[in-house]
Design a protein around this motif. Structure first.
Motif, PDB file in Angstrom:
ATOM      1  N   ASN A  47       0.263   0.871 -13.997  1.00  0.00           N
ATOM      2  CA  ASN A  47      -0.627   0.808 -12.849  1.00  0.00           C
ATOM      3  C   ASN A  47      -0.859   2.243 -12.394  1.00  0.00           C
ATOM      4  N   THR A  48      -2.065   2.751 -12.631  1.00  0.00           N
ATOM      5  CA  THR A  48      -2.368   4.140 -12.279  1.00  0.00           C
ATOM      6  C   THR A  48      -3.132   4.245 -10.964  1.00  0.00           C
ATOM      7  N   THR A  49      -3.232   3.140 -10.217  1.00  0.00           N
ATOM      8  CA  THR A  49      -3.810   3.207  -8.881  1.00  0.00           C
ATOM      9  C   THR A  49      -2.712   3.603  -7.891  1.00  0.00           C
ATOM     10  N   ASN A  50      -3.055   3.646  -6.608  1.00  0.00           N
ATOM     11  CA  ASN A  50      -2.080   4.016  -5.576  1.00  0.00           C
ATOM     12  C   ASN A  50      -1.437   2.807  -4.904  1.00  0.00           C
ATOM     13  N   TYR A  51      -1.815   1.583  -5.319  1.00  0.00           N
ATOM     14  CA  TYR A  51      -1.335   0.387  -4.645  1.00  0.00           C
ATOM     15  C   TYR A  51      -0.778  -0.601  -5.656  1.00  0.00           C
ATOM     16  N   ASP A  52       0.011  -1.554  -5.176  1.00  0.00           N
ATOM     17  CA  ASP A  52       0.587  -2.576  -6.053  1.00  0.00           C
ATOM     18  C   ASP A  52      -0.488  -3.545  -6.538  1.00  0.00           C
ATOM     19  N   HIS A  53      -0.251  -4.088  -7.742  1.00  0.00           N
ATOM     20  CA  HIS A  53      -1.116  -5.140  -8.294  1.00  0.00           C
ATOM     21  C   HIS A  53      -0.256  -6.160  -9.033  1.00  0.00           C
ATOM     22  N   PHE A  64       0.819  -1.217   0.000  1.00  0.00           N
ATOM     23  CA  PHE A  64       0.000   0.000   0.000  1.00  0.00           C
ATOM     24  C   PHE A  64       0.851   1.264   0.000  1.00  0.00           C
ATOM     25  N   HIS A  65       2.190   1.104   0.087  1.00  0.00           N
ATOM     26  CA  HIS A  65       3.115   2.246   0.082  1.00  0.00           C
ATOM     27  C   HIS A  65       2.788   3.243   1.193  1.00  0.00           C
ATOM     28  N   LEU A  66       2.658   2.696   2.395  1.00  0.00           N
ATOM     29  CA  LEU A  66       2.399   3.518   3.573  1.00  0.00           C
ATOM     30  C   LEU A  66       3.718   4.052   4.126  1.00  0.00           C
ATOM     31  N   PRO A  67       3.693   5.168   4.834  1.00  0.00           N
ATOM     32  CA  PRO A  67       4.955   5.747   5.331  1.00  0.00           C
ATOM     33  C   PRO A  67       5.640   4.907   6.392  1.00  0.00           C
ATOM     34  N   ALA A  68       4.888   4.131   7.174  1.00  0.00           N
ATOM     35  CA  ALA A  68       5.485   3.295   8.229  1.00  0.00           C
ATOM     36  C   ALA A  68       5.192   1.833   7.939  1.00  0.00           C
ATOM     37  N   GLU A  69       6.216   0.981   8.071  1.00  0.00           N
ATOM     38  CA  GLU A  69       6.044  -0.445   7.827  1.00  0.00           C
ATOM     39  C   GLU A  69       5.519  -1.149   9.070  1.00  0.00           C
ATOM     40  N   GLU A  70       4.802  -2.255   8.828  1.00  0.00           N
ATOM     41  CA  GLU A  70       4.354  -3.101   9.939  1.00  0.00           C
ATOM     42  C   GLU A  70       5.554  -3.815  10.549  1.00  0.00           C
ATOM     43  N   ALA A  71       5.449  -4.125  11.822  1.00  0.00           N
ATOM     44  CA  ALA A  71       6.521  -4.857  12.501  1.00  0.00           C
ATOM     45  C   ALA A  71       6.576  -6.282  11.960  1.00  0.00           C
ATOM     46  N   ARG A 128      17.829 -13.253 -16.949  1.00  0.00           N
ATOM     47  CA  ARG A 128      16.752 -13.631 -17.870  1.00  0.00           C
ATOM     48  C   ARG A 128      15.956 -14.784 -17.265  1.00  0.00           C
ATOM     49  N   ALA A 129      14.628 -14.689 -17.365  1.00  0.00           N
ATOM     50  CA  ALA A 129      13.751 -15.695 -16.751  1.00  0.00           C
ATOM     51  C   ALA A 129      12.412 -15.687 -17.470  1.00  0.00           C
ATOM     52  N   TRP A 130      11.662 -16.766 -17.252  1.00  0.00           N
ATOM     53  CA  TRP A 130      10.289 -16.859 -17.743  1.00  0.00           C
ATOM     54  C   TRP A 130       9.324 -16.542 -16.601  1.00  0.00           C
ATOM     55  N   HIS A 131       8.311 -15.741 -16.905  1.00  0.00           N
ATOM     56  CA  HIS A 131       7.318 -15.331 -15.908  1.00  0.00           C
ATOM     57  C   HIS A 131       5.916 -15.619 -16.430  1.00  0.00           C
ATOM     58  N   ASP A 132       4.983 -15.757 -15.487  1.00  0.00           N
ATOM     59  CA  ASP A 132       3.567 -15.638 -15.826  1.00  0.00           C
ATOM     60  C   ASP A 132       2.899 -14.591 -14.940  1.00  0.00           C
ATOM     61  N   THR A 133       3.658 -14.076 -13.949  1.00  0.00           N
ATOM     62  CA  THR A 133       3.152 -13.087 -13.002  1.00  0.00           C
ATOM     63  C   THR A 133       4.243 -12.048 -12.770  1.00  0.00           C
ATOM     64  N   VAL A 134       3.854 -10.781 -12.706  1.00  0.00           N
ATOM     65  CA  VAL A 134       4.825  -9.722 -12.402  1.00  0.00           C
ATOM     66  C   VAL A 134       4.099  -8.632 -11.623  1.00  0.00           C
ATOM     67  N   ASN A 135       4.789  -8.075 -10.638  1.00  0.00           N
ATOM     68  CA  ASN A 135       4.175  -7.033  -9.818  1.00  0.00           C
ATOM     69  C   ASN A 135       4.214  -5.694 -10.541  1.00  0.00           C
ATOM     70  N   LEU A 136       3.106  -4.949 -10.451  1.00  0.00           N
ATOM     71  CA  LEU A 136       3.020  -3.608 -11.025  1.00  0.00           C
ATOM     72  C   LEU A 136       2.965  -2.602  -9.885  1.00  0.00           C
ATOM     73  N   VAL A 137       4.005  -1.775  -9.806  1.00  0.00           N
ATOM     74  CA  VAL A 137       4.107  -0.729  -8.793  1.00  0.00           C
ATOM     75  C   VAL A 137       3.524   0.558  -9.368  1.00  0.00           C
ATOM     76  N   PRO A 138       2.777   1.319  -8.576  1.00  0.00           N
ATOM     77  CA  PRO A 138       2.207   2.564  -9.105  1.00  0.00           C
ATOM     78  C   PRO A 138       3.268   3.460  -9.733  1.00  0.00           C
ATOM     79  N   GLY A 139       2.968   3.942 -10.917  1.00  0.00           N
ATOM     80  CA  GLY A 139       3.862   4.872 -11.595  1.00  0.00           C
ATOM     81  C   GLY A 139       4.949   4.225 -12.418  1.00  0.00           C
ATOM     82  N   GLU A 140       5.179   2.904 -12.281  1.00  0.00           N
ATOM     83  CA  GLU A 140       6.203   2.233 -13.071  1.00  0.00           C
ATOM     84  C   GLU A 140       5.620   1.707 -14.380  1.00  0.00           C
ATOM     85  N   THR A 141       6.485   1.579 -15.386  1.00  0.00           N
ATOM     86  CA  THR A 141       6.102   0.979 -16.663  1.00  0.00           C
ATOM     87  C   THR A 141       6.900  -0.302 -16.854  1.00  0.00           C
TER      88      THR A 141
END
Length: 474
Positions: A397-403, A310-317, A425-438
């Motif tokens: 990803n134009t939302t405020n959270y990762d997907h 969620f890109h919050l300013p403080a991380e959970e313990a 180099r690797a094969w993927h079927d899933t990749v994380n999208l961080v807000p603002g990244e391409t």
């Protein structure tokens, strides 16, 4: 940790042994025995193979509700395959024919999706290509397995409630003969589950819109269906961890204090070369294969760290996740170094490749924000492509959270993230999208025409509308 530490290949190791023997030196045989009962707390049952043919694996899965003790002292009714949490591990060899006969004894319809396996579209387990398996009915899945690696299976109808209730299992495909010695296999299926104080499952629609929008994370974290299990290890004796994130929404981030980790595999099998890592993050649906060669030290509790999706300013313990018990035995010896190259992965030729854009987005509504792809928030978006072509997709990803973006049926290579190429180099079927990244990916489509889904693998988001279809046409 320098990759050069693992650079010598097995041939060099064997040559060294031969030279030492030729010089009259005595070479002690390798001692790579794991501690007695090292994986007892975590070993998952394999599915029984009902076909005696050496190249056919026939598995029977029964989807049913059973009562088990997930939290000590509490009985919880969970949904399972064959009464197990997780379901039985399906094992096959690359090239085998796999037949899975499913019987549904749940109170609602279900399907089975073979996450990461390159199956025919009619076997993929989505409602676009398969009639749901109604209560009391059965369905036979049949397909060849083309790739060695670590995969998993789960429903693809009401995915979040059914996976959250316990319906998931691992699927391991092995090479007929693997050249490198990569350690003793340990399968780790990571998940979570919501259990109330009286032992009952949390409601599938808990927290209503907020649960859908933020993605439901269970109150209890599980490793192979267990709470805080223990792995025993012996210094100098390598282990190969096959890790699956089978959670609905939970991002798993962890490190092993005092112990080096090397990533050797991902979604689509082995990486091109070993990649030393300080910590590991798996988004929902992802897999990692890790090589751990324990060094002498203290037994430790492995912490589960905040992935901060969620890109919050403080991380959970951090919270306790697993235990690593280093036994008081003489260190093992004779483990060959990891080879410089694990497998050959050719780069995808994108010359003349058609491009498509995929935007994970949200829109405001009278009932709160809704999620979607390319402006569609009801799952109706359809893209088109042709068989036996290569396409380059630009993911944003134009939302405020990762997907986590997941594509059914095909592997892809990540070309770059904000212009930077990945380290290996690797094969993927899933990749994380961080807000603002391409993220740019290259997808080589083969001849398996049909309807293929792509979606956010936070399963509540997919159910909410962050899913779409690819019509692959001959």
């Amino acid at each position: 940790m320098s990759p050069a530490r693992y650079g010598a290949d097995i041939a060099g190791f064997l040559l060294l042994v031969t030279l030492l023997a030729g010089c009259g030196e005595e070479v002690a045989p390798p001692d790579l025995r794991q501690p007695a009962g090292w994986d007892d707390a975590l070993r998952l049952p394999d599915a029984e193979d009902h076909d005696p043919a050496p190249d056919v694996v026939e598995v029977h899965l029964e989807a049913k509700a059973v009562e088990i003790e997930v939290i000590p002292g509490l009985t919880t009714e969970v949904w399972t395959y064959n009464g197990m949490l997780p379901g039985p591990t399906i094992r096959a060899k690359k090239g085998d024919r796999v037949v899975v006969k499913v019987q549904n004894h749940l109170p609602e319809a279900t399907t089975v999706h073979w996450h990461g396996l390159r199956v025919p579209a009619t076997m993929d387990g989505t409602e676009h290509m398969q009639k749901p398996i109604e209560p009391g009915e059965g369905f036979e899945y049949s397909f060849d397995v083309h790739d060695a690696g670590t995969f998993w299976y789960h429903p693809h109808i009401r995915s979040s409630p059914q996976v959250g209730a316990g319906l998931y299992g691992a699927f391991v495909v092995e090479e007929a003969a693997e050249e490198a010695q990569l350690g003793d296999d340990l399968l780790l299926v990571l998940s979570d589950i919501g259990i109330k104080d009286d032992g009952s499952l949390a409601p599938a629609d808990e927290s209503g819109w907020f649960g859908d929008y933020f993605g439901r994370e269970g109150s209890t974290v599980l490793v192979n269906g267990k709470i805080l299990p223990t792995i025993a290890a012996r210094a100098g004796v390598p282990q190969r961890w096959r890790v699956v994130n089978a959670a609905r929404a939970h991002y798993f981030r962890f490190a092993v204090p005092g112990q080096p980790l090397v990533q050797i595999g991902g979604d689509g099998g082995l990486l091109e070369r070993p990649l030393p890592v300080d910590e590991v993050t798996l988004v929902p649906g992802e897999r990692r294969e890790l090589y751990m060669l324990p060094v002498e030290g203290e037994s430790v509790v492995i912490p589960l760290l905040d992935a901060n999706r969620f890109h919050l300013p403080a991380e959970e313990a951090p919270r306790d996740f697993m235990r690593l018990e280093l036994v008081d035995e003489p260190p093992g010896h004779g483990a060959p170094p990891l080879p410089r190259r694990l497998t050959e992965i050719a780069s995808i030729d994108t010359t003349g490749a058609r491009g498509q854009a995929v935007e994970f987005m949200e829109q405001g509504s009278a009932d709160g924000s809704v999620l979607g792809i390319n402006g569609q928030t009801d799952g109706s978006l359809m893209l088109f492509a042709e068989t036996n072509t290569v396409e380059v997709w630009t993911l944003t990803n134009t939302t405020n959270y990762d997907h986590p973006f997941h594509l059914h049926g095909f592997f892809f290579q990540v070309l770059d993230i904000d212009g930077a190429a990945p380290p290996v180099r690797a094969w993927h079927d899933t990749v994380n999208l961080v807000p603002g990244e391409t993220v740019r990916i290259a997808i080589p489509f083969d001849d398996r025409a049909g309807m293929w889904m792509f979606h956010c693998h936070i399963l509540d988001h997919a159910d909410m509308g962050m899913m779409a279809m690819l019509h692959l046409m001959p």
